[in-house]
Design a protein around this motif. Structure first.
Motif, PDB file in Angstrom:
ATOM      1  N   GLN A 141       0.880  -1.174   0.000  1.00 34.50           N
ATOM      2  CA  GLN A 141       0.000   0.000   0.000  1.00 34.50           C
ATOM      3  C   GLN A 141       0.914   1.219   0.000  1.00 34.50           C
ATOM      4  N   TYR A 142       0.852   1.990  -1.061  1.00 37.53           N
ATOM      5  CA  TYR A 142       1.808   3.087  -1.231  1.00 37.53           C
ATOM      6  C   TYR A 142       1.340   4.359  -0.530  1.00 37.53           C
ATOM      7  N   TRP A 143       2.192   4.843   0.345  1.00 38.51           N
ATOM      8  CA  TRP A 143       2.053   6.180   0.941  1.00 38.51           C
ATOM      9  C   TRP A 143       2.868   7.101   0.045  1.00 38.51           C
ATOM     10  N   VAL A 144       2.186   8.026  -0.633  1.00 37.05           N
ATOM     11  CA  VAL A 144       2.866   8.896  -1.584  1.00 37.05           C
ATOM     12  C   VAL A 144       2.706  10.359  -1.197  1.00 37.05           C
ATOM     13  N   LEU A 145       3.677  11.146  -1.598  1.00 39.04           N
ATOM     14  CA  LEU A 145       3.650  12.599  -1.427  1.00 39.04           C
ATOM     15  C   LEU A 145       3.338  13.201  -2.786  1.00 39.04           C
ATOM     16  N   THR A 146       2.269  14.006  -2.847  1.00 38.22           N
ATOM     17  CA  THR A 146       1.786  14.508  -4.123  1.00 38.22           C
ATOM     18  C   THR A 146       1.482  15.999  -4.026  1.00 38.22           C
ATOM     19  N   ASP A 147       1.044  16.581  -5.160  1.00 36.82           N
ATOM     20  CA  ASP A 147       0.678  17.993  -5.135  1.00 36.82           C
ATOM     21  C   ASP A 147      -0.707  18.201  -5.729  1.00 36.82           C
ATOM     22  N   GLY A 148      -1.171  19.428  -5.652  1.00 34.88           N
ATOM     23  CA  GLY A 148      -2.546  19.748  -6.012  1.00 34.88           C
ATOM     24  C   GLY A 148      -2.828  19.830  -7.496  1.00 34.88           C
ATOM     25  N   LEU A 149      -1.817  19.675  -8.337  1.00 36.61           N
ATOM     26  CA  LEU A 149      -2.067  19.712  -9.774  1.00 36.61           C
ATOM     27  C   LEU A 149      -2.692  18.415 -10.273  1.00 36.61           C
ATOM     28  N   ASN A 150      -2.562  17.353  -9.493  1.00 36.17           N
ATOM     29  CA  ASN A 150      -3.077  16.051  -9.909  1.00 36.17           C
ATOM     30  C   ASN A 150      -4.603  15.992  -9.834  1.00 36.17           C
ATOM     31  N   GLU A 151      -5.188  15.238 -10.747  1.00 39.73           N
ATOM     32  CA  GLU A 151      -6.600  14.883 -10.673  1.00 39.73           C
ATOM     33  C   GLU A 151      -6.656  13.482 -10.060  1.00 39.73           C
ATOM     34  N   VAL A 152      -7.087  13.391  -8.831  1.00 41.98           N
ATOM     35  CA  VAL A 152      -7.047  12.129  -8.099  1.00 41.98           C
ATOM     36  C   VAL A 152      -8.282  11.303  -8.454  1.00 41.98           C
TER      37      VAL A 152
END
Length: 223
Positions: free
Chosen positions: A149-160
């Motif tokens: 189960q991946y814990w990832v660090l992301t930003d707000g440009l992504n469409e989740v």
């Protein structure tokens, strides 16, 4: 005579062998060929520095865990995507690549940070507001998996498009539930980026919803 140009796909695979980069990508190369792609395979990111070659590529399938890429290579890939080349991948082959390159992280919009507990039973949940997205329509609203189960660090440009949640226990250093993106898309200039965090084991990629999503993601990202 049919003069239509075949779409061009570039598969870059290698790095840490624990993610079975050859076997994993071999699952999808026939699918791409069936959809009209001429597929070219490379075992290093060196091709990313070839601007002329990348300009002719419609889709890059990135499946290279860890490893190193030069600034020239990463910036070449980023420029190609900005000009319309698609980028797609899964698990550590796309979001745990080239850890020493901030520009690669900027392009993909997410970086693996941890997979607490190793193989664990967990759920991936389709974001309610994305159930009708062209990549998610018809899929189960939540998938039960027993894998990393991946814990990832992301930003707000992504469409989740889908998420997964880490619950605290008495043994964890976090004390509140943490929800991370599990699948996302990203626009980068004229190009599209598709990232799925699922796929440590080959069996993960054979899960019906994961397989369908990944195949859709490859086609969606392509120019």
């Amino acid at each position: 005579m049919n003069s239509a140009r075949s779409r061009q796909a570039l598969v870059v695979r290698g790095g840490w062998e624990g993610h079975s980069p050859v076997e994993a990508t071999d699952r999808f190369i026939p699918f791409l060929e069936e959809h009209g792609f001429a597929v070219e395979v490379h075992d290093s990111p060196e091709v990313y520095a070839d601007a002329e070659r990348l300009a002719a590529i419609d889709l890059v399938v990135q499946c290279y865990t860890q490893g190193e890429a030069t600034d020239e290579q990463v910036l070449g890939l980023s420029a190609a995507v900005a000009n319309g080349t698609g980028l797609a991948g899964w698990h550590g082959g796309v979001c745990d690549s080239y850890r020493g390159s901030p520009d690669y992280l900027h392009l993909t919009g997410g970086q693996w940070a941890a997979h607490p507990g190793g193989f664990v039973e967990h759920e991936v949940v389709v974001a309610p507001d994305q159930a009708d997205h062209e990549l998610m329509t018809g899929l189960s609203p939540r998938w039960s998996l027993d894998t990393e189960q991946y814990w990832v660090l992301t930003d707000g440009l992504n469409e989740v498009l889908a998420t997964t949640t880490f619950e605290p226990t008495d043994e964890t250093p976090w004390s509140e539930s943490v929800t991370c993106p599990a699948v996302w898309t990203r626009r980068w200039g004229s190009g599209r980026v598709f990232v799925s965090t699922i796929g440590h084991k080959l069996e993960d990629l054979d899960h019906p919803d994961v397989r369908t999503l990944t195949e859709r993601g490859l086609l969606w990202a392509s120019r």
